[in-house]
Design a protein around this motif. Structure first.
Motif: not given
Length: 84
Positions: A14-32
């Protein structure tokens, strides 16, 4: 928030497209990358330029400028020294 506190949420059907786990990975990379760039940048403009090189398609220029000037309060993103 330190990047070590960013955790991956497993996807569900039921995860909406904008909650795709890919976004979490991209955010983690941005913070690093933010931590890495902040460790070597000498002023706000250099920080912003280096972050743009790494994340050109992901940057909100206003937020980046505000972040850079917060991290380096003695300079601005346009390269001027701040005179108090």
């Amino acid at each position: 928030m330190p990047s070590s506190r960013v955790t991956r949420t497993p996807p569900t059907t039921t995860t909406p497209a904008n909650d795709d786990p890919r976004h979490l990975d991209e955010t983690r990379k941005y913070l690093q990358d933010t931590e890495e760039v902040a460790a070597v940048a000498r002023h706000a403009k250099e920080f912003a330029d280096l972050m743009l090189l790494r994340h050109l398609d992901r940057i909100n220029p206003t937020v980046l400028a505000q972040t850079a000037e917060h991290l380096y309060p003695e300079t601005t993103v346009d390269g001027r020294a701040v005179e108090w």
